[in-house]
Enzyme design. Structure first.
Site, PDB file in Angstrom:
ATOM      1  N   ASP A  86       0.822  -1.207   0.000  1.00 34.57           N
ATOM      2  CA  ASP A  86       0.000   0.000   0.000  1.00 34.57           C
ATOM      3  C   ASP A  86       0.862   1.265   0.000  1.00 34.57           C
ATOM      4  O   ASP A  86       1.487   1.585   1.008  1.00 34.57           O
ATOM      5  CB  ASP A  86      -0.899  -0.043   1.246  1.00 34.57           C
ATOM      6  CG  ASP A  86      -1.784   1.175   1.397  1.00 34.57           C
ATOM      7  OD1 ASP A  86      -2.022   1.867   0.383  1.00 34.57           O
ATOM      8  OD2 ASP A  86      -2.237   1.431   2.524  1.00 34.57           O
ATOM      9  N   SER A  89      -0.066   4.165   2.861  1.00 35.94           N
ATOM     10  CA  SER A  89       0.170   4.068   4.304  1.00 35.94           C
ATOM     11  C   SER A  89       1.618   3.641   4.517  1.00 35.94           C
ATOM     12  O   SER A  89       2.313   3.300   3.562  1.00 35.94           O
ATOM     13  CB  SER A  89      -0.798   3.065   4.966  1.00 35.94           C
ATOM     14  OG  SER A  89      -0.539   1.739   4.534  1.00 35.94           O
ATOM     15  N   ASN A  91       2.792   1.616   7.516  1.00 39.54           N
ATOM     16  CA  ASN A  91       3.042   0.559   8.504  1.00 39.54           C
ATOM     17  C   ASN A  91       2.946  -0.842   7.924  1.00 39.54           C
ATOM     18  O   ASN A  91       2.293  -1.076   6.912  1.00 39.54           O
ATOM     19  CB  ASN A  91       2.046   0.675   9.664  1.00 39.54           C
ATOM     20  CG  ASN A  91       2.260   1.933  10.464  1.00 39.54           C
ATOM     21  OD1 ASN A  91       1.798   3.003  10.081  1.00 39.54           O
ATOM     22  ND2 ASN A  91       2.975   1.817  11.571  1.00 39.54           N
ATOM     23  N   TRP A  93       1.636  -4.567   9.229  1.00 43.67           N
ATOM     24  CA  TRP A  93       0.986  -5.367  10.269  1.00 43.67           C
ATOM     25  C   TRP A  93       0.456  -6.655   9.660  1.00 43.67           C
ATOM     26  O   TRP A  93       0.156  -6.713   8.461  1.00 43.67           O
ATOM     27  CB  TRP A  93      -0.135  -4.606  10.991  1.00 43.67           C
ATOM     28  CG  TRP A  93      -1.347  -4.279  10.148  1.00 43.67           C
ATOM     29  CD1 TRP A  93      -1.585  -3.139   9.449  1.00 43.67           C
ATOM     30  CD2 TRP A  93      -2.486  -5.127   9.929  1.00 43.67           C
ATOM     31  NE1 TRP A  93      -2.781  -3.203   8.803  1.00 43.67           N
ATOM     32  CE2 TRP A  93      -3.365  -4.407   9.080  1.00 43.67           C
ATOM     33  CE3 TRP A  93      -2.846  -6.405  10.360  1.00 43.67           C
ATOM     34  CZ2 TRP A  93      -4.585  -4.945   8.638  1.00 43.67           C
ATOM     35  CZ3 TRP A  93      -4.063  -6.934   9.920  1.00 43.67           C
ATOM     36  CH2 TRP A  93      -4.915  -6.203   9.083  1.00 43.67           C
ATOM     37  N   TYR A 129     -12.195   1.307  11.913  1.00 45.95           N
ATOM     38  CA  TYR A 129     -12.818   1.102  10.598  1.00 45.95           C
ATOM     39  C   TYR A 129     -14.299   0.818  10.811  1.00 45.95           C
ATOM     40  O   TYR A 129     -14.687   0.060  11.687  1.00 45.95           O
ATOM     41  CB  TYR A 129     -12.171  -0.056   9.828  1.00 45.95           C
ATOM     42  CG  TYR A 129     -12.466  -1.421  10.359  1.00 45.95           C
ATOM     43  CD1 TYR A 129     -13.485  -2.206   9.813  1.00 45.95           C
ATOM     44  CD2 TYR A 129     -11.740  -1.939  11.420  1.00 45.95           C
ATOM     45  CE1 TYR A 129     -13.752  -3.464  10.314  1.00 45.95           C
ATOM     46  CE2 TYR A 129     -12.001  -3.200  11.920  1.00 45.95           C
ATOM     47  CZ  TYR A 129     -13.004  -3.965  11.357  1.00 45.95           C
ATOM     48  OH  TYR A 129     -13.277  -5.206  11.857  1.00 45.95           O
ATOM     49  N   ASP A 270      -2.031   5.935  -4.981  1.00 46.05           N
ATOM     50  CA  ASP A 270      -2.328   5.037  -3.865  1.00 46.05           C
ATOM     51  C   ASP A 270      -2.735   3.652  -4.346  1.00 46.05           C
ATOM     52  O   ASP A 270      -3.857   3.434  -4.795  1.00 46.05           O
ATOM     53  CB  ASP A 270      -3.451   5.659  -3.010  1.00 46.05           C
ATOM     54  CG  ASP A 270      -3.714   4.893  -1.726  1.00 46.05           C
ATOM     55  OD1 ASP A 270      -3.072   3.848  -1.506  1.00 46.05           O
ATOM     56  OD2 ASP A 270      -4.567   5.343  -0.946  1.00 46.05           O
ATOM     57  N   THR A 273      -5.947   2.035  -2.831  1.00 47.87           N
ATOM     58  CA  THR A 273      -7.284   2.490  -3.228  1.00 47.87           C
ATOM     59  C   THR A 273      -7.569   1.908  -4.602  1.00 47.87           C
ATOM     60  O   THR A 273      -6.730   2.008  -5.506  1.00 47.87           O
ATOM     61  CB  THR A 273      -7.354   4.033  -3.275  1.00 47.87           C
ATOM     62  OG1 THR A 273      -7.175   4.542  -1.954  1.00 47.87           O
ATOM     63  CG2 THR A 273      -8.693   4.518  -3.800  1.00 47.87           C
TER      64      THR A 273
END
Length: 383
Positions: A86, A89, A91, A93, A129, A270, A273
């Site tokens: 992505d 963003s 991070n 995880w 979310y 992005d 998206t």
């Protein structure tokens, strides 16, 4: 075995480019729709807005339509996961054994107890979310991406994932590729560690998203793959070193300048998206030009038989017009009516200019290159 891995990594790096295959899967929205659940629309730009949890948050509903995922490993010995790469963003995880909700139990879960290189950071995170949230803790471990081995990489481990959204998700986590300034919890992003650990020939990565079918999409690290694009790469500077944000100087419909970006627009490039997202104040005029009608579900629809008569939309970026034909922004589904893959955002960019988001609809047409050395983005016609 370790020696063999080192030799293989060196062999890959000698060529200058490391490739991670991406597979196109069914999106969360599609899977939930098949179960009779319709996800509410959420403004994609909410993902970029600070809020009371700004230091440790990412919005998750934005990933409801994403479909391109690839493999990474975490830990020693390696545990494999499918993640969304992505650019919107920062991070990393993954699902973990500390989460026992239905959403976690349908996915591969990281077990830190089985990794000899894992250590705790002792910091928690919270990702809001829709009607719930995702919670987790940060740790450090070895992460491998396409054979590139990053040591002491900060990794978020989920501890709670309520709701139905992630039950049907085809990915086990998210790997962010944006700038470190937006990293939740002050984490160092994976790509920044690749750079600081001198693991790349060039501090560049690039996406090729195939137009049709599930196969052929590739994320490349360390250089540009000349076989994946035609013509030249057109470069434009990053206007905010947070997201991969660029300036737009013009917007054309069938080659005619609209003047809508004459005072400047911004776009965030992005891969997290799926749609092309337009400023809300322009959406009505765009749909009128396309000839789209709004359905009872809020989606804009067109007669599929009229696609060839619809206009080409072009973005003028650093003096170059990049066209988007109707075949790119109309989703053909085999029925009489097709949906328009353009959605609104109601939020401006950080400098107040109208904000677009170049999601997968745009990125399937253009090979995109992300250059951290020169802080610029390149676009070339996809092969």
């Amino acid at each position: 075995m370790k020696c063999l891995i080192v030799v293989l990594v060196c062999a890959v790096l000698a060529e200058g480019i490391v490739k991670v295959p991406l597979v196109k899967q069914k999106s969360m929205r599609e899977a939930l729709r098949e179960k009779g659940v319709e996800l509410p629309y959420q403004d994609p730009a909410l993902k970029y807005q600070p809020n009371e949890f700004a230091s440790v948050n990412m919005y998750i509903n934005n990933y409801a339509d994403t479909t391109y995922y690839g493999a990474i490993t975490v830990g020693t010995p390696p545990q494999s996961f499918q993640v969304l790469f992505d650019t919107g963003s920062a991070n990393l995880w993954v699902d973990s054994i500390y989460c026992n909700t239905q959403a976690c139990n349908t996915h591969k879960k990281f077990n830190p107890r089985q990794s000899s290189t894992f250590s705790y950071k002792g910091q928690s995170f919270y990702l809001p979310y829709g009607a719930g949230s995702l919670s987790g803790v940060f740790g450090y471990d070895t992460v491998s991406v396409g054979g590139i081995e990053i040591v002491n990489q900060e990794v978020g481990l989920s501890t709670n994932e309520p709701g139905q959204n992630f039950v049907v998700a085809q990915f086990d986590g998210i790997l962010g590729l944006s700038y470190p300034s937006i990293s939740a919890g002050g984490e160092t992003p994976v790509f920044d560690n690749m750079m600081s650990q001198n693991l790349l020939n060039q501090d560049i990565f690039a996406f090729y998203l195939s137009r049709d079918g599930q196969q052929g999409s590739v994320l490349s690290f360390g250089g540009v793959d000349n076989s994946l694009y035609q013509g030249q790469i057109y470069w434009t500077p990053v206007t905010s070193e947070s997201y991969w944000q660029i300036g737009i100087q013009g917007f054309q419909i069938n080659g005619q300048e609209t003047g809508w970006c004459s005072q400047g627009c911004q776009s965030i490039v992005d891969t997290g998206t799926s749609m092309l997202t337009a400023p809300s104040q322009l959406l009505g005029s765009i749909m009128q030009a396309i000839g789209a009608q709004r359905s009872q579900y809020g989606m804009y629809m067109v007669d599929c038989s009229q696609i060839n008569n619809m206009p080409t939309l072009s973005f003028v970026i650093s003096g170059v017009a990049l066209p988007l034909p109707p075949s790119a922004y109309i989703m053909q589904n085999g029925y009489q009516f097709c949906s328009v893959a353009i959605t609104p955002t109601y939020l401006p960019s950080q400098n107040g200019q109208p904000l677009w988001i170049f999601g997968d609809v745009f990125l399937r047409e253009y090979y995109s290159v992300y250059d951290r050395t020169n802080n610029r983005v390149g676009f070339a016609t996809a092969a």
